[in-house]
Scaffold this active site. Structure first.
Site, PDB file in Angstrom:
ATOM      1  N   SER A  13       0.828  -1.216   0.000  1.00 57.00           N
ATOM      2  CA  SER A  13       0.000   0.000   0.000  1.00 57.00           C
ATOM      3  C   SER A  13       0.862   1.266   0.000  1.00 57.00           C
ATOM      4  O   SER A  13       0.470   2.279  -0.598  1.00 57.00           O
ATOM      5  CB  SER A  13      -0.978   0.001   1.179  1.00 57.00           C
ATOM      6  OG  SER A  13      -0.303   0.210   2.398  1.00 57.00           O
ATOM      7  N   ARG A  67      22.664 -13.346   4.183  1.00 55.99           N
ATOM      8  CA  ARG A  67      22.116 -12.058   3.762  1.00 55.99           C
ATOM      9  C   ARG A  67      22.973 -11.424   2.664  1.00 55.99           C
ATOM     10  O   ARG A  67      22.460 -10.802   1.751  1.00 55.99           O
ATOM     11  CB  ARG A  67      22.050 -11.101   4.961  1.00 55.99           C
ATOM     12  CG  ARG A  67      20.838 -11.314   5.814  1.00 55.99           C
ATOM     13  CD  ARG A  67      20.534 -10.060   6.597  1.00 55.99           C
ATOM     14  NE  ARG A  67      21.346  -9.983   7.798  1.00 55.99           N
ATOM     15  CZ  ARG A  67      21.856  -8.860   8.288  1.00 55.99           C
ATOM     16  NH1 ARG A  67      21.638  -7.724   7.691  1.00 55.99           N
ATOM     17  NH2 ARG A  67      22.580  -8.876   9.382  1.00 55.99           N
ATOM     18  N   HIS A 111       8.681   3.283   8.694  1.00 56.24           N
ATOM     19  CA  HIS A 111       8.461   2.441   9.871  1.00 56.24           C
ATOM     20  C   HIS A 111       7.231   2.954  10.620  1.00 56.24           C
ATOM     21  O   HIS A 111       7.106   4.162  10.850  1.00 56.24           O
ATOM     22  CB  HIS A 111       9.691   2.475  10.786  1.00 56.24           C
ATOM     23  CG  HIS A 111       9.536   1.587  11.981  1.00 56.24           C
ATOM     24  ND1 HIS A 111       9.631   0.208  11.884  1.00 56.24           N
ATOM     25  CD2 HIS A 111       9.266   1.859  13.277  1.00 56.24           C
ATOM     26  CE1 HIS A 111       9.430  -0.311  13.084  1.00 56.24           C
ATOM     27  NE2 HIS A 111       9.206   0.654  13.947  1.00 56.24           N
ATOM     28  N   ASP A 143      20.753   2.655   7.793  1.00 55.00           N
ATOM     29  CA  ASP A 143      22.196   2.664   8.089  1.00 55.00           C
ATOM     30  C   ASP A 143      22.742   1.297   8.465  1.00 55.00           C
ATOM     31  O   ASP A 143      23.870   1.187   8.924  1.00 55.00           O
ATOM     32  CB  ASP A 143      22.490   3.683   9.203  1.00 55.00           C
ATOM     33  CG  ASP A 143      21.963   3.211  10.555  1.00 55.00           C
ATOM     34  OD1 ASP A 143      21.276   2.172  10.596  1.00 55.00           O
ATOM     35  OD2 ASP A 143      22.252   3.879  11.562  1.00 55.00           O
ATOM     36  N   GLU A 176       1.290   7.173   6.863  1.00 52.33           N
ATOM     37  CA  GLU A 176       2.437   6.631   6.114  1.00 52.33           C
ATOM     38  C   GLU A 176       2.307   6.971   4.630  1.00 52.33           C
ATOM     39  O   GLU A 176       3.278   7.338   3.978  1.00 52.33           O
ATOM     40  CB  GLU A 176       2.515   5.106   6.262  1.00 52.33           C
ATOM     41  CG  GLU A 176       2.850   4.611   7.646  1.00 52.33           C
ATOM     42  CD  GLU A 176       2.986   3.089   7.688  1.00 52.33           C
ATOM     43  OE1 GLU A 176       3.617   2.512   6.796  1.00 52.33           O
ATOM     44  OE2 GLU A 176       2.443   2.478   8.628  1.00 52.33           O
TER      45      GLU A 176
END
Ligand code: GAR
Length: 204
Positions: A13, A67, A111, A143, A176
């Site tokens: 969204s 990762r 966030h 970061d 958001e």
């Protein structure tokens, strides 16, 4: 125009909010060149395609828990597409140095809390459980740690007595959808200066 990739894992969204602003003539300095997902099932992919945006899936399975290997595969796709700025819009993976170092101060994340409060997963539930009276959302530069980078924009959202995780999440999400396109506009207009932990916004 700055070439932007939006990284997603699910519903999309926030991605859609960006694409709507772009479609309506906003974000004059951003070209949304790519939507990249770590999941073939992400509903975001179909939404992006409706806007005519190129989509790519980079499946984490072959990389198991590595990762760096996964991020190197993502980086290759980003470089192939000449991406200059990355937006994490519900991309539920931690980034390694491979991506952070390739895009210094060029990765932004949304966030659903007022960082540094309630980083990590289930931020809205964390806020409710803690009993805060206001929460909100934060757009920050990534970061390498979890939700720790320099803050670009925040919006404050009230927490109501009868809120559930769902009702609070929905109220925050509405903010958001306005905050992320605004932060992306600032980033692509080269109006952000990062000085230590502080992000200075050059006004019009
Ligand atoms: C959003 O609420 C976003 O803030 C959150 O995931 C949701 C994704 O929704 N991100 C995080 O919690 C990151 N730590 P969307 O796919 O509909 O944009």
């Amino acid at each position: 125009m700055m070439r932007v990739a939006i990284l997603v894992s699910g519903r999309g969204s926030n991605m859609e909010a960006i694409l709507r602003v772009k479609e309506a003539g906003g974000l004059p300095n951003a070209e949304i060149a790519l939507v990249l997902s770590d999941s073939a099932d992400a509903p975001a992919l179909e939404k992006a395609q409706k806007f005519g945006v190129k989509t790519v899936i980079v499946d984490p399975k072959p990389y198991r828990k590595k990762r760096e290997g996964y991020d190197a595969a993502v980086l290759e796709v980003l470089r192939d597409n000449n991406i200059e700025l990355i937006v994490l819009a519900g991309f539920m993976r931690l980034l390694s140095r491979v991506l952070i170092d390739a895009y210094p101060n060029r990765i932004i994340n949304i966030h659903p809390a007022l960082l540094p409060a309630f980083p990590g997963l289930h931020a809205q539930k964390q806020a409710l459980d803690h009993g805060v009276k206001v929460s909100g959302c934060t757009v920050h530069i990534v970061d390498g740690d979890v939700d720790t980078g320099p803050i670009i924009l925040q919006a404050v959202v009230p927490v109501l007595t009868d809120d559930t995780e769902e009702t609070l999440s929905e109220r925050i999400l509405d903010y958001e959808h306005r905050l992320l396109p605004r932060a992306l506009d600032l980033a692509t207009s080269e109006r952000l200066r990062v000085i230590g932990r502080r992000v200075i916004i050059d006004e019009d």
